[in-house]
Design a protein around this motif. Structure first.
Motif, PDB file in Angstrom:
ATOM      1  N   GLN A  11       0.827  -1.202   0.000  1.00 14.58           N
ATOM      2  CA  GLN A  11       0.000   0.000   0.000  1.00 14.58           C
ATOM      3  C   GLN A  11       0.866   1.259   0.000  1.00 14.58           C
ATOM      4  OE1 GLN A  11      -3.187   0.113  -0.574  1.00 14.58           O
ATOM      5  NE2 GLN A  11      -3.196   2.331  -0.491  1.00 14.58           N
ATOM      6  N   SER A  12       1.956   1.248   0.751  1.00 13.54           N
ATOM      7  CA  SER A  12       2.866   2.406   0.764  1.00 13.54           C
ATOM      8  C   SER A  12       3.482   2.625  -0.614  1.00 13.54           C
ATOM      9  CB  SER A  12       3.976   2.192   1.798  1.00 13.54           C
ATOM     10  OG  SER A  12       3.438   2.167   3.092  1.00 13.54           O
ATOM     11  N   ALA A  13       3.892   1.545  -1.264  1.00 12.05           N
ATOM     12  CA  ALA A  13       4.462   1.657  -2.612  1.00 12.05           C
ATOM     13  C   ALA A  13       3.406   2.172  -3.588  1.00 12.05           C
ATOM     14  CB  ALA A  13       5.003   0.307  -3.070  1.00 12.05           C
ATOM     15  N   ARG A  14       2.181   1.692  -3.465  1.00 14.67           N
ATOM     16  CA  ARG A  14       1.097   2.158  -4.349  1.00 14.67           C
ATOM     17  C   ARG A  14       0.821   3.636  -4.152  1.00 14.67           C
ATOM     18  NH1 ARG A  14      -2.665  -3.024  -3.562  1.00 14.67           N
ATOM     19  NH2 ARG A  14      -2.114  -4.106  -5.481  1.00 14.67           N
ATOM     20  N   ASP A  30      13.138  -0.952  -3.928  1.00 18.07           N
ATOM     21  CA  ASP A  30      14.512  -1.458  -3.866  1.00 18.07           C
ATOM     22  C   ASP A  30      14.956  -1.696  -2.425  1.00 18.07           C
ATOM     23  OD1 ASP A  30      15.032  -1.611  -6.590  1.00 18.07           O
ATOM     24  OD2 ASP A  30      15.974   0.376  -6.679  1.00 18.07           O
ATOM     25  N   ILE A  31      14.643  -0.774  -1.570  1.00 16.47           N
ATOM     26  CA  ILE A  31      15.061  -0.861  -0.175  1.00 16.47           C
ATOM     27  C   ILE A  31      14.364  -2.008   0.553  1.00 16.47           C
ATOM     28  CG2 ILE A  31      14.954   0.326   2.065  1.00 16.47           C
ATOM     29  CD1 ILE A  31      15.405   2.952   0.460  1.00 16.47           C
ATOM     30  N   HIS A  32      13.098  -2.218   0.276  1.00 16.02           N
ATOM     31  CA  HIS A  32      12.300  -3.173   1.041  1.00 16.02           C
ATOM     32  C   HIS A  32      12.010  -4.493   0.337  1.00 16.02           C
ATOM     33  CE1 HIS A  32      11.409   0.768   2.860  1.00 16.02           C
ATOM     34  NE2 HIS A  32      11.454   0.074   3.981  1.00 16.02           N
ATOM     35  N   ILE A  33      12.557  -4.722  -0.845  1.00 13.67           N
ATOM     36  CA  ILE A  33      12.183  -5.884  -1.652  1.00 13.67           C
ATOM     37  C   ILE A  33      12.480  -7.205  -0.950  1.00 13.67           C
ATOM     38  CG2 ILE A  33      14.310  -6.156  -2.997  1.00 13.67           C
ATOM     39  CD1 ILE A  33      10.768  -6.247  -4.420  1.00 13.67           C
ATOM     40  N   GLN A  38       9.714 -14.022   0.543  1.00 17.55           N
ATOM     41  CA  GLN A  38       9.019 -15.273   0.843  1.00 17.55           C
ATOM     42  C   GLN A  38       7.544 -15.231   0.441  1.00 17.55           C
ATOM     43  OE1 GLN A  38      10.775 -17.918   1.905  1.00 17.55           O
ATOM     44  NE2 GLN A  38      12.521 -16.542   1.691  1.00 17.55           N
ATOM     45  N   ASN A  39       7.076 -14.129  -0.054  1.00 17.44           N
ATOM     46  CA  ASN A  39       5.665 -14.000  -0.413  1.00 17.44           C
ATOM     47  C   ASN A  39       5.558 -13.614  -1.881  1.00 17.44           C
ATOM     48  OD1 ASN A  39       2.966 -12.965  -0.739  1.00 17.44           O
ATOM     49  ND2 ASN A  39       2.824 -13.067   1.494  1.00 17.44           N
ATOM     50  N   VAL A  45       3.572  -8.088  -7.233  1.00 19.13           N
ATOM     51  CA  VAL A  45       2.935  -6.773  -7.247  1.00 19.13           C
ATOM     52  C   VAL A  45       3.990  -5.682  -7.124  1.00 19.13           C
ATOM     53  CG1 VAL A  45       1.382  -5.221  -5.985  1.00 19.13           C
ATOM     54  CG2 VAL A  45       0.734  -7.607  -6.350  1.00 19.13           C
ATOM     55  N   ALA A  46       4.964  -5.893  -6.242  1.00 22.99           N
ATOM     56  CA  ALA A  46       6.025  -4.895  -6.052  1.00 22.99           C
ATOM     57  C   ALA A  46       6.822  -4.700  -7.340  1.00 22.99           C
ATOM     58  CB  ALA A  46       6.952  -5.328  -4.913  1.00 22.99           C
ATOM     59  N   TYR A  47       7.177  -5.802  -8.002  1.00 22.48           N
ATOM     60  CA  TYR A  47       7.936  -5.685  -9.246  1.00 22.48           C
ATOM     61  C   TYR A  47       7.108  -5.023 -10.345  1.00 22.48           C
ATOM     62  CZ  TYR A  47      12.058  -8.268  -7.721  1.00 22.48           C
ATOM     63  OH  TYR A  47      13.213  -8.655  -7.097  1.00 22.48           O
ATOM     64  N   CYS A  48       5.825  -5.288 -10.388  1.00 24.62           N
ATOM     65  CA  CYS A  48       4.957  -4.634 -11.384  1.00 24.62           C
ATOM     66  C   CYS A  48       4.882  -3.131 -11.133  1.00 24.62           C
ATOM     67  CB  CYS A  48       3.562  -5.246 -11.377  1.00 24.62           C
ATOM     68  SG  CYS A  48       3.475  -6.856 -12.154  1.00 24.62           S
TER      69      CYS A  48
END
Length: 65
Positions: A11-14, A30-33, A38-39, A45-48
């Motif tokens: 949600q923060s990234a969005r 990049d910082i939080h990837i 593990q999920n 979603v993050a990579y998209c």
């Protein structure tokens, strides 16, 4: 890390993406990837989001990666 934490991360990234803070969105991911390692659904979603942010910045090579 619980499921809720994954959802908050995405949600923060969005929110960064929606507010046109594309560079910040890329850096945040990049910082939080590794937190999402593990999920796989949330990792996808993050990579998209990151690819879309690169596209909006016209970093087309990075968007394809």
């Amino acid at each position: 890390m619980q499921n809720l934490d994954y959802e908050e991360y995405i949600q923060s990234a969005r929110e960064l993406y929606k507010s046109s803070q594309f560079k910040n969105c890329i850096e945040y991911i990049d910082i939080h990837i590794q937190k999402l390692g593990q999920n796989r659904p949330y990792l996808g979603v993050a990579y998209c989001l990151q690819a879309q942010a690169h596209f909006r910045l016209e970093n087309f090579d990075n968007a394809m990666i």
